[in-house]
Enzyme design. Sequence first.
Site, mmCIF file in Angstrom:
data_model
loop_
_atom_site.group_PDB
_atom_site.id
_atom_site.type_symbol
_atom_site.label_atom_id
_atom_site.label_comp_id
_atom_site.label_asym_id
_atom_site.label_seq_id
_atom_site.Cartn_x
_atom_site.Cartn_y
_atom_site.Cartn_z
ATOM 1 N N ASP A 67 0.810 -1.225 0.000
ATOM 2 C CA ASP A 67 0.000 0.000 0.000
ATOM 3 C C ASP A 67 0.841 1.271 0.000
ATOM 4 O O ASP A 67 2.054 1.239 0.179
ATOM 5 C CB ASP A 67 -0.970 -0.004 1.191
ATOM 6 C CG ASP A 67 -0.306 -0.471 2.490
ATOM 7 O OD1 ASP A 67 0.933 -0.396 2.589
ATOM 8 O OD2 ASP A 67 -1.030 -0.911 3.393
ATOM 9 N N ASN A 136 -7.641 -3.519 14.109
ATOM 10 C CA ASN A 136 -9.020 -3.756 13.657
ATOM 11 C C ASN A 136 -9.108 -4.921 12.669
ATOM 12 O O ASN A 136 -10.147 -5.147 12.063
ATOM 13 C CB ASN A 136 -9.607 -2.484 13.034
ATOM 14 C CG ASN A 136 -8.847 -2.036 11.777
ATOM 15 O OD1 ASN A 136 -7.888 -2.685 11.363
ATOM 16 N ND2 ASN A 136 -9.284 -0.937 11.189
ATOM 17 N N HIS A 138 -7.292 -5.196 9.886
ATOM 18 C CA HIS A 138 -6.996 -4.882 8.484
ATOM 19 C C HIS A 138 -5.713 -5.571 8.034
ATOM 20 O O HIS A 138 -4.803 -5.828 8.820
ATOM 21 C CB HIS A 138 -6.989 -3.374 8.201
ATOM 22 C CG HIS A 138 -5.826 -2.593 8.706
ATOM 23 N ND1 HIS A 138 -5.889 -1.238 8.927
ATOM 24 C CD2 HIS A 138 -4.557 -2.948 9.036
ATOM 25 C CE1 HIS A 138 -4.724 -0.808 9.345
ATOM 26 N NE2 HIS A 138 -3.889 -1.831 9.432
ATOM 27 N N GLU A 143 -9.720 -2.145 5.219
ATOM 28 C CA GLU A 143 -10.392 -1.949 6.502
ATOM 29 C C GLU A 143 -11.599 -2.886 6.617
ATOM 30 O O GLU A 143 -12.050 -3.453 5.614
ATOM 31 C CB GLU A 143 -10.843 -0.482 6.611
ATOM 32 C CG GLU A 143 -9.716 0.540 6.472
ATOM 33 C CD GLU A 143 -8.790 0.644 7.692
ATOM 34 O OE1 GLU A 143 -8.591 -0.364 8.386
ATOM 35 O OE2 GLU A 143 -8.258 1.742 7.927
HETATM 36 P P1 PGA Z 1 2.237 -1.957 12.504
HETATM 37 O O1 PGA Z 1 1.030 -1.881 11.489
HETATM 38 O O2 PGA Z 1 3.199 -2.951 11.937
HETATM 39 O O3 PGA Z 1 2.820 -0.573 12.521
HETATM 40 O O4 PGA Z 1 1.678 -2.389 13.806
HETATM 41 C C1 PGA Z 1 0.468 -3.076 11.021
HETATM 42 C C2 PGA Z 1 -0.768 -2.763 10.222
HETATM 43 O O5 PGA Z 1 -1.495 -1.811 10.563
HETATM 44 O O6 PGA Z 1 -1.035 -3.486 9.247
#
Ligand code: PGA
Length: 244
Positions: A67, A136, A138, A143
């Site tokens: 992304d 959450n 994702h 999302e």
């Molecule tokens: P993080 O993010 O590695 O910074 O915890 C993971 C994500 O939101 O996919």
Amino acid sequence: MNLIKVKNYDGMSEKATKLIVNRIHAIENPVLGLATGSTPEGLYQRIIEKYKQEEVSFKNVTTFNLDEYVGLEQNDTNSYYYFMNDKLFRHVDIAMNCVHIPSGIAEDLEKECTAFERELGQAGGIDVQVLGIGGNGHIGFNEPGTSFSSRTHVVDLEKSTIQANARFFHSIEEVPIQAISMGIETIMSSKEILLLVSGEAKADAMEKLLLGEVSEDFPASILKKHEHVTIIADAAALSIAEGK
Ligand code: PGA
């Protein structure tokens, strides 16, 4: 899903490094799917060490990132292009024309998504996709509520995601509200998936992933339907799931 339990973040990064280096050696022209965020940083640091020790080369590696934020230039320190270059690419021998990260400043974002999918297809698909998970559920920036049949698309970020990512920006107002993300079906079409999970903040999500149902309300749950998923999770991330 194959679950590997490790003690802590370092243990997770160590195991992930072994797996990725092993795949780079085993596959002729490996195509890696890469992720940003705090979770894979330890993996990238260790891969750089392995490169310096001449134990791995990126000469034949092609990469696709999950992304990118909409609206950030490549040289913006918060863009995922900048992150990948800073944390991995500029330290290893990868050919930058083999690096694919959607452009969040493309004039036509829909076209950018289509072009990304086309390039992914031309590369023969992803051999191993590295994933993190959001609190959450994702994966990528898909999302809750995202269709399981989504391909690379423009997404609106959830408030909780904006809040979680605000730690990298001067203020929450600076956090982009949209991103381009590989879709769920794009992620699922990877031949192998490596999900890395560390820390208490992910314990709730891990419980839902391991014990909950497959539902678009919890995007990562689709991984249960994939044939070749390895989860490397540390004790803190497993604390709720294992407490039950
Ligand atoms: P993080 O993010 O590695 O910074 O915890 C993971 C994500 O939101 O996919």
